[in-house]
Motif scaffolding. Structure first.
Motif, PDB file in Angstrom:
ATOM      1  N   VAL A   1       0.745  -1.190  -0.005  1.00 53.37           N
ATOM      2  CA  VAL A   1       0.126   0.061  -0.055  1.00 53.37           C
ATOM      3  C   VAL A   1       0.943   1.336  -0.146  1.00 53.37           C
ATOM      4  CG1 VAL A   1      -1.745   1.231   1.438  1.00 53.37           C
ATOM      5  CG2 VAL A   1      -1.898  -1.299   1.127  1.00 53.37           C
ATOM      6  N   THR A   5       1.100   4.156  -2.591  1.00 47.47           N
ATOM      7  CA  THR A   5       0.873   5.574  -2.058  1.00 47.47           C
ATOM      8  C   THR A   5       2.096   6.159  -2.801  1.00 47.47           C
ATOM      9  OG1 THR A   5      -0.315   4.552  -0.401  1.00 47.47           O
ATOM     10  CG2 THR A   5       0.357   7.000  -0.423  1.00 47.47           C
ATOM     11  N   LEU A   8       1.768   6.946  -6.284  1.00 48.96           N
ATOM     12  CA  LEU A   8       0.688   7.694  -6.499  1.00 48.96           C
ATOM     13  C   LEU A   8       1.188   9.283  -6.467  1.00 48.96           C
ATOM     14  CD1 LEU A   8      -2.643   5.982  -5.306  1.00 48.96           C
ATOM     15  CD2 LEU A   8      -2.003   6.882  -7.627  1.00 48.96           C
ATOM     16  N   LEU A  12       1.132  12.162  -9.023  1.00 48.46           N
ATOM     17  CA  LEU A  12       0.795  13.139  -8.864  1.00 48.46           C
ATOM     18  C   LEU A  12       1.735  14.445  -8.962  1.00 48.46           C
ATOM     19  CD1 LEU A  12      -2.065  14.550  -7.938  1.00 48.46           C
ATOM     20  CD2 LEU A  12      -1.475  14.278  -5.693  1.00 48.46           C
ATOM     21  N   VAL A  15       2.041  15.223 -12.687  1.00 42.78           N
ATOM     22  CA  VAL A  15       1.024  15.509 -13.375  1.00 42.78           C
ATOM     23  C   VAL A  15       0.761  17.035 -12.898  1.00 42.78           C
ATOM     24  CG1 VAL A  15      -1.417  15.547 -13.773  1.00 42.78           C
ATOM     25  CG2 VAL A  15      -0.178  13.516 -13.598  1.00 42.78           C
ATOM     26  N   ASN A  19       0.793  20.270 -15.369  1.00 41.97           N
ATOM     27  CA  ASN A  19      -0.166  21.161 -15.378  1.00 41.97           C
ATOM     28  C   ASN A  19       0.162  22.722 -15.173  1.00 41.97           C
ATOM     29  OD1 ASN A  19      -2.983  22.039 -14.934  1.00 41.97           O
ATOM     30  ND2 ASN A  19      -3.427  20.375 -13.385  1.00 41.97           N
ATOM     31  N   LEU A  22       1.485  23.650 -18.523  1.00 44.10           N
ATOM     32  CA  LEU A  22       0.366  23.786 -19.477  1.00 44.10           C
ATOM     33  C   LEU A  22      -0.094  25.233 -19.144  1.00 44.10           C
ATOM     34  CD1 LEU A  22      -1.184  20.580 -19.713  1.00 44.10           C
ATOM     35  CD2 LEU A  22      -0.342  21.699 -21.596  1.00 44.10           C
TER      36      LEU A  22
ATOM     37  N   GLU B  37      -3.914   1.921  10.634  1.00 43.51           N
ATOM     38  CA  GLU B  37      -2.869   2.582   9.484  1.00 43.51           C
ATOM     39  C   GLU B  37      -3.380   2.117   8.107  1.00 43.51           C
ATOM     40  OE1 GLU B  37       2.099   2.520   9.203  1.00 43.51           O
ATOM     41  OE2 GLU B  37       1.090   0.992  10.560  1.00 43.51           O
ATOM     42  N   VAL B  41      -3.899   4.814   5.272  1.00 45.15           N
ATOM     43  CA  VAL B  41      -3.264   4.744   4.030  1.00 45.15           C
ATOM     44  C   VAL B  41      -4.018   4.456   2.968  1.00 45.15           C
ATOM     45  CG1 VAL B  41      -1.802   3.194   2.871  1.00 45.15           C
ATOM     46  CG2 VAL B  41      -1.020   3.765   5.064  1.00 45.15           C
ATOM     47  N   GLU B  44      -5.625   7.834   2.491  1.00 43.75           N
ATOM     48  CA  GLU B  44      -4.631   8.687   1.793  1.00 43.75           C
ATOM     49  C   GLU B  44      -4.494   8.113   0.191  1.00 43.75           C
ATOM     50  OE1 GLU B  44      -0.133  10.182   2.295  1.00 43.75           O
ATOM     51  OE2 GLU B  44      -0.896   8.698   3.630  1.00 43.75           O
ATOM     52  N   THR B  45      -4.329   7.047  -0.118  1.00 47.19           N
ATOM     53  CA  THR B  45      -4.317   6.514  -1.447  1.00 47.19           C
ATOM     54  C   THR B  45      -5.630   6.904  -2.117  1.00 47.19           C
ATOM     55  OG1 THR B  45      -3.201   4.550  -0.408  1.00 47.19           O
ATOM     56  CG2 THR B  45      -3.851   4.557  -2.773  1.00 47.19           C
ATOM     57  N   LEU B  48      -5.165  10.525  -2.749  1.00 41.87           N
ATOM     58  CA  LEU B  48      -4.190  10.727  -3.888  1.00 41.87           C
ATOM     59  C   LEU B  48      -4.790  10.397  -5.167  1.00 41.87           C
ATOM     60  CD1 LEU B  48      -0.840   9.530  -2.147  1.00 41.87           C
ATOM     61  CD2 LEU B  48      -1.548  11.827  -2.945  1.00 41.87           C
ATOM     62  N   MET B  49      -5.514   9.292  -5.327  1.00 43.41           N
ATOM     63  CA  MET B  49      -6.159   9.136  -6.374  1.00 43.41           C
ATOM     64  C   MET B  49      -7.065   9.998  -6.948  1.00 43.41           C
ATOM     65  SD  MET B  49      -5.246   6.063  -7.909  1.00 43.41           S
ATOM     66  CE  MET B  49      -6.347   5.055  -8.509  1.00 43.41           C
ATOM     67  N   GLU B  51      -7.128  13.040  -6.078  1.00 40.78           N
ATOM     68  CA  GLU B  51      -6.524  14.176  -6.640  1.00 40.78           C
ATOM     69  C   GLU B  51      -6.003  14.063  -7.839  1.00 40.78           C
ATOM     70  OE1 GLU B  51      -6.206  17.136  -5.272  1.00 40.78           O
ATOM     71  OE2 GLU B  51      -4.658  18.099  -5.916  1.00 40.78           O
ATOM     72  N   LEU B  52      -5.070  12.998  -8.050  1.00 41.09           N
ATOM     73  CA  LEU B  52      -4.440  12.539  -9.382  1.00 41.09           C
ATOM     74  C   LEU B  52      -5.675  12.622 -10.588  1.00 41.09           C
ATOM     75  CD1 LEU B  52      -1.867  11.750 -10.653  1.00 41.09           C
ATOM     76  CD2 LEU B  52      -2.460   9.448 -10.261  1.00 41.09           C
ATOM     77  N   VAL B  55      -6.270  16.434 -10.985  1.00 40.44           N
ATOM     78  CA  VAL B  55      -5.332  17.271 -11.757  1.00 40.44           C
ATOM     79  C   VAL B  55      -5.101  16.626 -13.026  1.00 40.44           C
ATOM     80  CG1 VAL B  55      -2.759  17.555 -11.721  1.00 40.44           C
ATOM     81  CG2 VAL B  55      -4.254  17.672  -9.610  1.00 40.44           C
ATOM     82  N   SER B  56      -5.193  15.242 -13.370  1.00 39.56           N
ATOM     83  CA  SER B  56      -5.380  14.847 -14.703  1.00 39.56           C
ATOM     84  C   SER B  56      -6.560  15.251 -15.657  1.00 39.56           C
ATOM     85  CB  SER B  56      -5.425  13.533 -14.662  1.00 39.56           C
ATOM     86  OG  SER B  56      -4.254  12.869 -13.991  1.00 39.56           O
ATOM     87  N   GLU B  58      -7.780  18.368 -14.897  1.00 43.76           N
ATOM     88  CA  GLU B  58      -7.562  19.481 -15.165  1.00 43.76           C
ATOM     89  C   GLU B  58      -6.534  19.742 -16.405  1.00 43.76           C
ATOM     90  OE1 GLU B  58      -6.094  23.340 -12.750  1.00 43.76           O
ATOM     91  OE2 GLU B  58      -6.539  21.372 -11.917  1.00 43.76           O
ATOM     92  N   ASN B  59      -5.524  18.723 -16.407  1.00 47.86           N
ATOM     93  CA  ASN B  59      -4.567  18.571 -17.465  1.00 47.86           C
ATOM     94  C   ASN B  59      -5.201  18.629 -18.606  1.00 47.86           C
ATOM     95  OD1 ASN B  59      -1.706  18.378 -18.410  1.00 47.86           O
ATOM     96  ND2 ASN B  59      -1.067  17.074 -16.898  1.00 47.86           N
ATOM     97  N   LEU B  62      -6.558  21.669 -19.758  1.00 43.16           N
ATOM     98  CA  LEU B  62      -5.632  22.822 -20.288  1.00 43.16           C
ATOM     99  C   LEU B  62      -4.923  22.409 -21.548  1.00 43.16           C
ATOM    100  CD1 LEU B  62      -3.760  23.299 -16.724  1.00 43.16           C
ATOM    101  CD2 LEU B  62      -4.783  24.895 -18.154  1.00 43.16           C
ATOM    102  N   THR B  63      -4.620  21.152 -21.620  1.00 41.97           N
ATOM    103  CA  THR B  63      -4.015  20.821 -23.000  1.00 41.97           C
ATOM    104  C   THR B  63      -5.287  21.372 -24.085  1.00 41.97           C
ATOM    105  OG1 THR B  63      -2.926  18.972 -21.870  1.00 41.97           O
ATOM    106  CG2 THR B  63      -3.201  19.047 -24.288  1.00 41.97           C
TER     107      THR B  63
END
Lengths: 41, 299
Positions: A1, A5, A8, A12, A15, A19, A22, B37, B41, B44-45, B48-49, B51-52, B55-56, B58-59, B62-63
Motif C-alpha cells: 500500500v 501510495t 501515486l 501526482l 502531473v 499542469n 501547461l 494504519e 493509508v 490517503e491513497t 491521492l487517487m 487528486e490525481l 489534476v489529470s 485539469e491537465n 488545459l491541453t
C-alpha cells in the motif's frame, strides 16, 4: 500500500508539474493572442 | 512442625487462563493500529487517487484549451500576415506613386525649391525630358493685375511659353501653372503662375533663370491676355472689352498704379509691350517710315 501510495504521490507530482507548465504556456499563448488581436483591431 | 506446615500455603494459585487475557490485549492493539494504519493509508491513497484524477482532468482540459488557443492564434496570425502583405503592397504602391509624384513635383517645384504636397493634373505626370535648372540661378517675381473672372493663368512677358503642368497647392486654392520657355531645352527659364492668395485679381509669376536668346515678342502676335489687359494696349485681338478692365474709380486707378507696377521688370515689360503693339500697327509703321524717309530725304 505504501509503495502504491508512493507511486501515486510521484505521479501526482509529475502531473502537477505538467499542469503548471501547461498553465504557463496557456497564459503566454493567450497573451500573444490578445496582442495579435489588438493589432488586428 | 506440623503447625508450620499447616500455615504454609501450598496452593499454586495458578490461573488457568492467564495467557488468554495477558496475551490477547497487545495483539488487539497492534491489530487495531495496523487496521487503522491500513485504513488511513487506504484513505490517503484514495485521496491521492482522487487528486490525481482531478489534476489529470485539469491537465487534459488545459491541453485542450492550449490546442484551441494555439489554433486561434495561428489563424489570427495568418490574418495579420495577410493584412500586412496587403498593406505592404498598398504601401509599396503608394510609396511608388508618392515617389513618382514627388519626382514630378520636384521637377516642377524645383523653381523655388519648395516641396508641396498637392494634387496634380494629368499634365503634371509628364516628366520634363530635361531638367537643367540651376537652383542658384536668378529668380524674379512679377505681379500682374487681371480681371476677377479671368481664369487664364497667362502672363504675357514678351516670350513664348509652353505649359507643362498645373497643380493645386495646399496654401492656395487657385491652381498653379508651370511653363517652360518655348526655346527649351536650350533655354533653361521656367515660370510658374498662380493667383495671389491675398488678392485673387492679381497673378503672381515667378521666373527662374535667364533667357539665353532674344525676346520673341516682336515675332509673335500678342493676343488678349492678362499682361495686355494690364497695359491696356490690345489692338490685336482683345478677348474682353477694355471697359471691363479699366478701373472704375480714381481710387482703383491709384490701386493699379501701385508700386508693384513700378518695378524695373514691369516697366521693361510695359515698354516691350508698347513696342510690340506699335510695330504691329501698320499706320504707325507707315508714319514712322515716312518720318524717317522725310529726315533722310528732306527734299
Amino acid at each position: 500500500v505504501k509503495e502504491e501510495t508512493g507511486a501515486l504521490m510521484e505521479e501526482l507530482k509529475r502531473v502537477n508539474a505538467e499542469n503548471k507548465k501547461l498553465t504557463e504556456m496557456l497564459s503566454v499563448v493567450c497573451e500573444n493572442y490578445n496582442t495579435l488581436r489588438g493589432h488586428l483591431m | 512442625y506440623s503447625s508450620w506446615l499447616d500455615s504454609v500455603d501450598t496452593s499454586l494459585d495458578l490461573n488457568l487462563h492467564p495467557l488468554r487475557f495477558t496475551g490477547e490485549a497487545p495483539v488487539t492493539k497492534e491489530r487495531n493500529y495496523l487496521d487503522h494504519e491500513k485504513v488511513s493509508v487506504k484513505e490517503e491513497t484514495g485521496a491521492l487517487m482522487e487528486e490525481l484524477k482531478r489534476v489529470s482532468a485539469e491537465n487534459k482540459k488545459l491541453t485542450e484549451m492550449l490546442t484551441v488557443v494555439c489554433e486561434n492564434y495561428n489563424t489570427l496570425r495568418g490574418h495579420l500576415v495577410d493584412q500586412m502583405n496587403k498593406n505592404g503592397e498598398k504601401e509599396v504602391f503608394c510609396s511608388k506613386k508618392r515617389k513618382s509624384e514627388s519626382s514630378n513635383n520636384n521637377n516642377m517645384v524645383g523653381i523655388n525649391g519648395n516641396s508641396e504636397s498637392s494634387s496634380t493634373d494629368e499634365e503634371s505626370y509628364k516628366k520634363p525630358k530635361q531638367e537643367t535648372i540651376n537652383k542658384s540661378s536668378k529668380t524674379t517675381r512679377v505681379q500682374v493685375k487681371i480681371g476677377a473672372s479671368d481664369s487664364n493663368l497667362v502672363v504675357k512677358d514678351g516670350y513664348q511659353w509652353r505649359k507643362y503642368g498645373q497643380k493645386v497647392t495646399r496654401d492656395n486654392p487657385c491652381p498653379r501653372a508651370y511653363f517652360k520657355c518655348s526655346f527649351a531645352p536650350t533655354c533653361p527659364v521656367k515660370k510658374k503662375v498662380q493667383r495671389s492668395v491675398e488678392d485673387q485679381s492679381i497673378l503672381v509669376a515667378t521666373y527662374e533663370g535667364e533667357h539665353n536668346h532674344p525676346q520673341s515678342s516682336l515675332m509673335e502676335a500678342t493676343s488678349g491676355t492678362a499682361a495686355a489687359r494690364c497695359v491696356g494696349l490690345t489692338p490685336a485681338a482683345p478677348t474682353t472689352p477694355l471697359d471691363s478692365r479699366k478701373p472704375k474709380s480714381p481710387s482703383e486707378a491709384k490701386t493699379t498704379s501701385s508700386p508693384r507696377f513700378q518695378s524695373p521688370e514691369m516697366q521693361q515689360f510695359l515698354v516691350e509691350q508698347m513696342a510690340s503693339s506699335l510695330t504691329k500697327d501698320p499706320n504707325f509703321t507707315a508714319a514712322l517710315a515716312a518720318a524717317i524717309s522725310g529726315k533722310i530725304f528732306p527734299h
